[in-house]
Design a protein around this motif. Sequence first.
Motif, short mmCIF file in Angstrom:
data_model
loop_
_atom_site.label_atom_id
_atom_site.label_comp_id
_atom_site.label_asym_id
_atom_site.label_seq_id
_atom_site.Cartn_x
_atom_site.Cartn_y
_atom_site.Cartn_z
N ASP A 77 -14.68 53.77 15.99
CA ASP A 77 -15.55 53.92 14.82
C ASP A 77 -16.93 54.36 15.27
O ASP A 77 -17.54 53.74 16.16
N ALA A 220 -23.75 56.00 6.10
CA ALA A 220 -22.36 56.36 5.76
C ALA A 220 -21.33 55.58 6.56
O ALA A 220 -20.19 55.45 6.14
N ILE A 223 -17.66 55.28 10.64
CA ILE A 223 -16.76 56.40 10.37
C ILE A 223 -15.59 56.33 11.34
O ILE A 223 -15.79 56.25 12.56
N ILE A 228 -9.79 60.73 12.08
CA ILE A 228 -10.09 62.16 12.05
C ILE A 228 -9.27 62.89 13.11
O ILE A 228 -8.72 63.97 12.86
N ARG A 252 -18.09 66.43 6.50
CA ARG A 252 -17.81 65.96 5.14
C ARG A 252 -18.20 64.49 4.99
O ARG A 252 -18.75 64.08 3.95
N GLU A 253 -17.95 63.70 6.04
CA GLU A 253 -18.31 62.29 5.99
C GLU A 253 -19.83 62.08 6.04
O GLU A 253 -20.36 61.17 5.40
#
Length: 470
Positions: A77, A220, A223, A228, A252-253
Amino acid sequence: MTSTPLRGLLSADVSVATAGVSLFADALRSQAVPVTETAWQPPLDGTSADLSVVLADPRREEANAEAFRRMTAAGADLVDVRPASEALGLEKGTFLHAGPPIEWERASGPLKGALIGAMLFEGLADTAEEAEARLAKGDGITLEPCHHRDAVGPMAGVVSPSMWMYELRDEAHDGTSWCSLNEGLGKVLRYGAYGPEVVDRLHWMNSVLGPLLQQAVRKAGPIDVKAIIAQMLQMGDEGHNRNRAGSLMLLRELLPALITADGSSDDIAEAVRFSGANEHFFLNLGMPACKLATMAAHGIPGSSVVTTMARNGTDFGIRVSGTGDEWFTGPANTPEGLFLGSYGPEDANPDIGDSAITETAGIGGFAMAAAPAIVRFVGGDVPFALRATQTMYEITVGEHTAYQVPILEFRGTPTGIDVAAVARTGILPQINTGMAGRVAGTGQVGAGLVTPPEQCFTGALRALASRAGG
């Protein structure tokens, strides 16, 4: 006992399977006899005794299964973006680099060029000549592999205290790994260029891009980088030299948080443009994600699974789960492939970079079948890309549970390089890579294909044999 007669043997069509030299198979084919050739070659020279000891180690099978389980279970992450001085504790005058340990005198042209550029960027020298002189004297300078800090760096892999780093976490095994931000292509520090445009870009990344990405990631994140990677393999990327889909998914994230970050509209627009135009934007997250996976598999007694493959432009080095932090090295080979502009083979430096961590974790050159278009960048052809992945199953412990290859009926990528399997088959790991110019300051000259030197694996096998239990 009654035997069954071999009725019809001489009247039926003959089909033959062969192993070894192809002379017999070729003779049969010339007579229109169908032949299936088994790919076989003898073990690496001088490994028979060590190989028999390692293969007989009663711990090996279970240890390798555990290494594979940890490697495939590891998470990745993206949780933060921070300066290296803060994230890694780097002090002024300390520089990280790709590959196994090396001193300035033996450093390759690209590594020397990147270190000169980092000296200029950090304000430790006013000219390239002054930077080179200080590095040669070792005047207050410390060089250390990225891997010794659980970090990775593409190509020269040079990290200095002021550079910003992606920070990734593996909560399953309580691991953290880092990688610098990607500079794009062409004349960039990681390829050994150090001109004014390179240093100016680094200052912009330090003052604008890094702080904006930090805000975006903190807003955000976390991630899921591993997710991905799994998806990009379904979309034509292999995660080393082709990262188009991965870069777009990452953007995009980040984009919603990036465009609302605290910064001038011009700075935000340039950060978005720079990131969106960089097809390798994702590479610097895929690498630490793979590092987290291999870190999780490291340090298991009896395991012959490779947990590091890295190159500094002079030496290629590997580390193995069951032998701790010892490096096994050999001379780095020079990639063969496609060149930019007027560059040719004589301009290419031997293999360099920590990015072979992707192959170590089961993607990159091991997943070329998922990205046949990669051959247009690194050379070869589509059948070669398919064959490369299929061959790597011969030297790995298992098939990745998350990373899959559509063209192979969604078979998991070959994961967990086994030193004993490499020695037994003579098959070396397939790596696809960029090529740096041999002369410091040149930059990128092409991209191609390369394998490690045999010495890395024979040395590791010898060490495993000396530690064998039972």
